[in-house]
Design an enzyme around this catalytic site. Structure first.
Site, PDB file in Angstrom:
ATOM      1  N   ARG A  49       0.854  -1.158  -0.012  1.00 34.90           N
ATOM      2  CA  ARG A  49       0.023  -0.031   0.004  1.00 34.90           C
ATOM      3  C   ARG A  49       0.793   1.339  -0.036  1.00 34.90           C
ATOM      4  O   ARG A  49       2.084   1.163   0.223  1.00 34.90           O
ATOM      5  CB  ARG A  49      -1.019  -0.041   1.289  1.00 34.90           C
ATOM      6  CG  ARG A  49      -0.314  -0.486   2.568  1.00 34.90           C
ATOM      7  CD  ARG A  49      -0.807   0.263   3.770  1.00 34.90           C
ATOM      8  NE  ARG A  49      -0.531   1.760   3.519  1.00 34.90           N
ATOM      9  CZ  ARG A  49       0.485   2.431   3.721  1.00 34.90           C
ATOM     10  NH1 ARG A  49       1.956   1.884   3.877  1.00 34.90           N
ATOM     11  NH2 ARG A  49       0.581   3.685   3.744  1.00 34.90           N
ATOM     12  N   GLY A  50       0.229   2.436  -0.143  1.00 32.81           N
ATOM     13  CA  GLY A  50       0.893   3.717  -0.344  1.00 32.81           C
ATOM     14  C   GLY A  50       1.202   3.725  -1.775  1.00 32.81           C
ATOM     15  O   GLY A  50       1.551   2.742  -2.630  1.00 32.81           O
ATOM     16  N   ARG A  94      -7.383  -0.510  -7.180  1.00 35.30           N
ATOM     17  CA  ARG A  94      -7.743   0.766  -6.389  1.00 35.30           C
ATOM     18  C   ARG A  94      -7.820   1.697  -7.253  1.00 35.30           C
ATOM     19  O   ARG A  94      -7.071   1.973  -7.857  1.00 35.30           O
ATOM     20  CB  ARG A  94      -6.606   0.750  -5.137  1.00 35.30           C
ATOM     21  CG  ARG A  94      -6.361  -0.489  -4.102  1.00 35.30           C
ATOM     22  CD  ARG A  94      -5.655  -0.080  -2.958  1.00 35.30           C
ATOM     23  NE  ARG A  94      -6.436   0.797  -1.892  1.00 35.30           N
ATOM     24  CZ  ARG A  94      -5.786   1.519  -1.007  1.00 35.30           C
ATOM     25  NH1 ARG A  94      -4.434   1.251  -0.724  1.00 35.30           N
ATOM     26  NH2 ARG A  94      -6.349   2.051  -0.315  1.00 35.30           N
ATOM     27  N   ASP A 242      -2.159  10.763  -2.763  1.00 37.98           N
ATOM     28  CA  ASP A 242      -2.500   9.772  -3.445  1.00 37.98           C
ATOM     29  C   ASP A 242      -2.802  10.060  -5.075  1.00 37.98           C
ATOM     30  O   ASP A 242      -2.519   9.396  -5.906  1.00 37.98           O
ATOM     31  CB  ASP A 242      -3.897   8.836  -3.027  1.00 37.98           C
ATOM     32  CG  ASP A 242      -3.170   7.997  -1.792  1.00 37.98           C
ATOM     33  OD1 ASP A 242      -3.279   8.389  -0.767  1.00 37.98           O
ATOM     34  OD2 ASP A 242      -2.942   6.798  -1.973  1.00 37.98           O
TER      35      ASP A 242
HETATM   36  O1  MRU Z   1      -4.803   3.142   1.958  1.00 40.01           O
HETATM   37  P1  MRU Z   1      -3.285   3.544   1.952  1.00 40.01           P
HETATM   38  O2  MRU Z   1      -2.641   2.886   3.195  1.00 40.01           O
HETATM   39  O3  MRU Z   1      -2.691   2.692   0.643  1.00 40.01           O
HETATM   40  O4  MRU Z   1      -3.353   4.980   1.911  1.00 40.01           O
HETATM   41  C1  MRU Z   1      -2.078   5.457   2.068  1.00 40.01           C
HETATM   42  C2  MRU Z   1      -1.840   7.090   1.850  1.00 40.01           C
HETATM   43  O5  MRU Z   1      -2.811   7.784   1.931  1.00 40.01           O
HETATM   44  C3  MRU Z   1      -0.387   7.673   1.847  1.00 40.01           C
HETATM   45  O6  MRU Z   1      -0.434   8.848   2.496  1.00 40.01           O
HETATM   46  C4  MRU Z   1      -0.273   8.020   0.222  1.00 40.01           C
HETATM   47  O7  MRU Z   1      -0.400   6.883  -0.539  1.00 40.01           O
HETATM   48  C5  MRU Z   1       1.266   8.568   0.014  1.00 40.01           C
HETATM   49  S1  MRU Z   1       2.230   7.266   0.389  1.00 40.01           S
HETATM   50  C6  MRU Z   1       3.819   8.015   0.044  1.00 40.01           C
END
Ligand code: MRU
Length: 352
Positions: A49-50, A94, A242
């Protein structure tokens, strides 16, 4: 394992491995991805994730999906069609983080530009492109760390939301990169990590990462951001992103926009760390960003030994929200720091 050895995605000995982030902080376990379905599922379930990390995972995922296609009856059109379908499939895991479709498009473009005449060449092009996406993200994060650090001073109190650290990227993180760089230089930051309901990326991942790196970190519940700001403990807020729209509205983990509004009220700078791979100039404003809705079980039962909400309760579980550009003091990219007006200045940074 040392923190910076824990890459979220590894490709070694002809195997694609993912650090299963759903098992953190308890267990540091790599799982092998053998099929495109494994990669889709790992992205959907947030094992990886991220935004940047899912881009890297999807790029290698596309490679492993085609690497065993028979070489004998290779046809560039047929191969290209399979590639396109697989990219579309992986992109559906996603919807909000633009890095996912950005990385997949980049892979497809590399193939289309080369028009390889053998299966071996096609596979090599795709593998090299996935490697380049990973390497460039690592470089981008390091650069964002340097730019980000120029906005911070030793001893500052820093609030962060969700996890935009090393395991959310190829390496170093986006908004945590300056924290790590500052740590090396004796900045003695005091970081406050929002737990980040409902999937607890702050509690499980950010608190774990920073503690592992020896950074002074305090875990708070999401509803405690206001009190720590009021107490005067926070000098800056740093978060990831994101998808940033052309006008500077930025989608990030649910709860980010509330933190930004609070920061403005308390006069605290709010910095969003956004590699150019996360800037989407084709999306005009935050209203045009598709927000992922997830299973309500994540709110009421998934993380608990016993459900915390009545059976059958109605839920609303958006995974992200959009912080309006007006609340963002500056956008930190790998090409420099962008200040308002974002509509003009984001366009400029994308062509730099
Ligand atoms: O649902 P996630 O855990 O993938 O969400 C991640 C975030 O919102 C992060 O802040 C974003 O992806 C930036 S990661 C460098």
């Amino acid at each position: 394992m040392e923190l910076f050895d824990l890459a979220p995605v590894k490709y070694t000995d002809d195997k694609m491995l993912i650090l299963d982030q759903t098992l953190l902080p308890g267990k540091e376990v790599y799982i092998e991805m053998q099929t495109k379905e494994d990669v889709w599922d790992a992205i959907y379930r947030l094992k990886v994730r991220g935004a940047p990390a899912i881009g890297v995972a999807a790029a290698y995922g596309l490679y492993i999906a085609i690497k065993d296609l028979p070489a004998s009856d290779y046809n560039v059109e047929i191969f290209g069609a399979v590639l396109g379908e697989t990219a579309e499939y992986l992109a559906s895991a996603r919807p909000t983080a633009v890095n996912l479709s950005w990385a997949l498009n980049r892979m497809v473009k590399a193939f289309d530009a080369a028009k390889p005449d053998t299966a071996e060449k096609a596979k090599r092009i795709l593998f090299d492109e996935a490697e380049a996406i990973r390497r460039e993200d690592e470089e981008a994060c390091y650069a964002m760390g340097k730019y980000g650090l120029s906005l911070l001073k030793p001893g500052m109190g820093i609030l962060t939301h969700c996890n935009a650290g090393t395991i959310a990227t190829a390496k170093y993180g986006t908004c945590l990169a300056p924290v790590y760089l500052g740590q090396q230089q004796g900045y003695d930051f005091r970081v406050f990590a929002d737990e980040t309901r409902p999937l607890l990326q702050g509690a499980r991942l950010t608190a774990w990462e920073l503690q592992k790196a020896g950074v002074d970190v305090t875990l708070i519940c999401d509803n405690m951001a206001s009190i720590v700001m009021k107490n005067g403990w926070i000098d800056a807020v740093v978060v990831g992103c994101d998808r940033m729209a052309a006008n500077g509205d930025g989608a990030n983990k649910i709860g980010t926009s509330g933190v930004a509004i609070l920061a403005k009220e308390y006069g605290i700078p709010f910095y969003m760390f956004v590699p150019t791979s996360t800037i989407d100039l084709s999306t005009p404003t935050g209203n045009d960003i598709c927000i992922e809705l997830r299973d309500g079980a994540e709110i009421g039962s998934m993380w608990y030994a016993h459900p915390m909400a009545p059976a059958g309760i109605k839920t609303y579980n958006p995974a992200f929200d959009v912080t309006s550009a007006e609340y963002i003091t500056a956008v930190v990219t790998e090409k420099g720091i962008v200040r308002p007006p974002y509509k003009e200045n984001l366009k400029k940074v994308m062509t730099r």
